[in-house]
Design an enzyme around this catalytic site. Structure first.
Site, short mmCIF file in Angstrom:
data_model
loop_
_atom_site.label_atom_id
_atom_site.label_comp_id
_atom_site.label_asym_id
_atom_site.label_seq_id
_atom_site.Cartn_x
_atom_site.Cartn_y
_atom_site.Cartn_z
N SER A 1 0.83 -1.20 0.00
CA SER A 1 0.00 0.00 0.00
C SER A 1 0.86 1.25 0.00
CB SER A 1 -0.87 -0.01 1.26
OG SER A 1 -1.47 1.24 1.44
N TYR B 1 -2.27 -1.41 10.94
CA TYR B 1 -2.53 -1.89 9.57
C TYR B 1 -1.36 -1.51 8.66
CZ TYR B 1 -3.85 -1.59 4.73
OH TYR B 1 -3.81 -1.68 3.37
N LYS C 1 1.85 -3.78 6.51
CA LYS C 1 2.29 -3.72 5.11
C LYS C 1 3.81 -3.49 5.03
CE LYS C 1 -1.63 -4.71 3.40
NZ LYS C 1 -1.84 -6.05 2.82
N ARG D 1 -10.43 13.98 9.64
CA ARG D 1 -10.39 12.64 10.23
C ARG D 1 -8.97 12.39 10.74
NH1 ARG D 1 -11.86 7.53 6.40
NH2 ARG D 1 -9.94 8.17 5.35
N1 UDP Z 1 -13.22 10.82 3.03
C1 UDP Z 1 -14.24 11.72 3.31
N2 UDP Z 1 -15.43 11.23 3.78
C2 UDP Z 1 -15.65 9.89 3.97
C3 UDP Z 1 -14.61 8.98 3.67
C4 UDP Z 1 -13.41 9.49 3.21
O1 UDP Z 1 -14.07 12.93 3.15
O2 UDP Z 1 -16.74 9.53 4.42
C5 UDP Z 1 -11.92 11.32 2.52
C6 UDP Z 1 -10.74 10.98 3.41
O3 UDP Z 1 -10.58 12.00 4.40
C7 UDP Z 1 -9.60 10.97 2.39
C8 UDP Z 1 -10.26 10.49 1.12
O4 UDP Z 1 -11.67 10.69 1.29
O5 UDP Z 1 -9.15 12.29 2.16
C9 UDP Z 1 -10.00 9.02 0.82
O6 UDP Z 1 -10.33 8.29 1.98
P1 UDP Z 1 -10.36 6.70 1.97
O7 UDP Z 1 -10.70 6.25 3.36
O8 UDP Z 1 -11.23 6.22 0.86
O9 UDP Z 1 -8.86 6.29 1.59
P2 UDP Z 1 -7.46 6.57 2.34
O10 UDP Z 1 -7.70 7.49 3.49
O11 UDP Z 1 -6.99 5.24 2.74
O12 UDP Z 1 -6.58 7.20 1.30
#
Ligand code: UDP
Length: 336
Positions: free
Chosen positions: A125, A150, A154, A291
């Site tokens: 990843s 997690y 990886k 988040r």
């Molecule tokens: N995201 C968001 N709302 C959601 C889920 C994700 O704004 O309900 C945003 C998150 O903050 C990130 C992007 O979408 O900037 C991709 O998030 P995801 O969890 O799909 O993948 P990862 O964080 O693993 O790259």
């Protein structure tokens, strides 16, 4: 080299990869413990390919079972997807993640050593880059301390594979796979409330979730929302086929990693807008707080995969969001 064991072959990326293996003349054998998927996915794969696919319901931590499966099917290479992948859950339950993701890998490698199967493609990843100093990241960019158990599984997984010199390993560092097979017969089906952006979008559009929250609009990006490299899951699946082709032609390869992304960074709002425009609908969303643990921006330099594996992403953002919605609409309402 034709007979390929696909661990986690009924998961989201695994299922799309099994389809592409059949399309490219390989003979996949699936092992999956159904801990995060269902047998309906096998039906979808078989409907798309028109073939019966050998399936075993087993946990990769079961040494005897995996050894027997490798031997009985005269497996020549393994694609190892089987792992847990929820970042937040891994913080709450780290041992669950180390046990399955690390224990499962070590067990699989023991079984491969016993049966003299040396070829493996590993699901890694882009999380290994953490918050990169610059994007695009290439494979020489620094590995940052993982911000979740997690992510650490990886990093450790890659290190274990690199240490096992009896192996011929290709490790693929996935960016953000989205979308579904063009038939809409297989796609992403998270159990419970989705963590990832696109399933949350499609479930909101379908009325299963009331509203999408965009996690933060105060990042240092063009519209203030986070940037990721979204890649169509079919393109990602084909990267595994290209990896097997490479392994077959390079028996002396020991361990190599490749970024698998499009090379384009997209913001959360750009994904939302594309989804609304391509599918001609309006999404209920609002801007919320950041988040915890989110990386601000990361996208791939995928030129190594292009130059060495002969792979590049073919499908564009429109097809990613179109197919994701087609899949959601094709799901029975009680599938969630
Ligand atoms: N995201 C968001 N709302 C959601 C889920 C994700 O704004 O309900 C945003 C998150 O903050 C990130 C992007 O979408 O900037 C991709 O998030 P995801 O969890 O799909 O993948 P990862 O964080 O693993 O790259």
């Amino acid at each position: 080299m034709k007979k390929i064991l696909v661990t986690g072959g009924l998961g989201y990326i695994g299922a799309h990869t099994v389809v592409e293996l059949v399309n490219h003349g390989y003979e996949p054998v699936i092992v999956d413990d159904l801990s995060n998927t269902s047998l309906n996915v096998l039906d979808g794969i078989q409907a798309i390919t028109g073939q019966a696919i050998t399936f075993y319901q087993n946990d990769v931590r079961d040494l005897n079972a995996i050894t027997k499966i490798l031997r009985d099917n005269q497996i020549e290479a393994v694609i190892h997807f089987a792992a847990f992948k929820a970042v937040g859950e891994s913080v709450q339950q780290p041992l669950k993640y180390y046990d399955n993701n690390i224990g499962g890998l070590v067990n699989l490698l023991k079984a491969m050593q016993t049966t003299q199967v040396k070829n493996i493609v590993f699901s890694s990843s882009c999380t290994v880059y953490g918050e990169p100093d610059v994007s695009p990241v290439n494979e020489s960019s620094p590995i940052k301390k993982a911000n979740s158990p997690y992510g650490n599984t990886k990093q450790i997984g890659e290190e274990i594979l690199a240490d096992c010199q009896f192996l011929n390993t290709v490790a693929l560092r996935y960016f953000n796979p989205i979308g579904a097979h063009k038939s809409a017969l297989i796609g992403e089906l998270p159990l419970g409330v989705p963590n990832n952006l696109v399933p949350y979008i499609t479930q909101t559009a379908a009325g299963i979730r009331e509203k999408l929250t965009v996690f933060g609009q105060d990042y240092n990006t063009k519209d203030g929302t986070c940037v990721r490299d979204y890649i169509h899951v079919t393109d990602l699946a084909i990267a595994h086929v290209k990896s097997l082709d490479y392994i077959k032609n390079h028996p002396d390869n020991k361990f190599e990693v490749y970024n698998i992304g499009t090379g384009n960074g997209m913001t959360v709002l750009e994904i939302l807008q594309a989804f609304e425009q391509v599918n001609d609908l309006k999404l209920n969303y609002s801007i919320g707080p950041r988040r915890a643990g989110d990386v601000e921006k990361v996208w791939a330099d995928a030129s190594k995969a292009k130059n060495i594996l002969g792979w590049t992403a073919q499908l564009d953002l429109n097809e990613m969001v179109r197919s994701a919605w087609a899949w959601q609409q094709n799901l029975p309402k009680n599938a969630i």
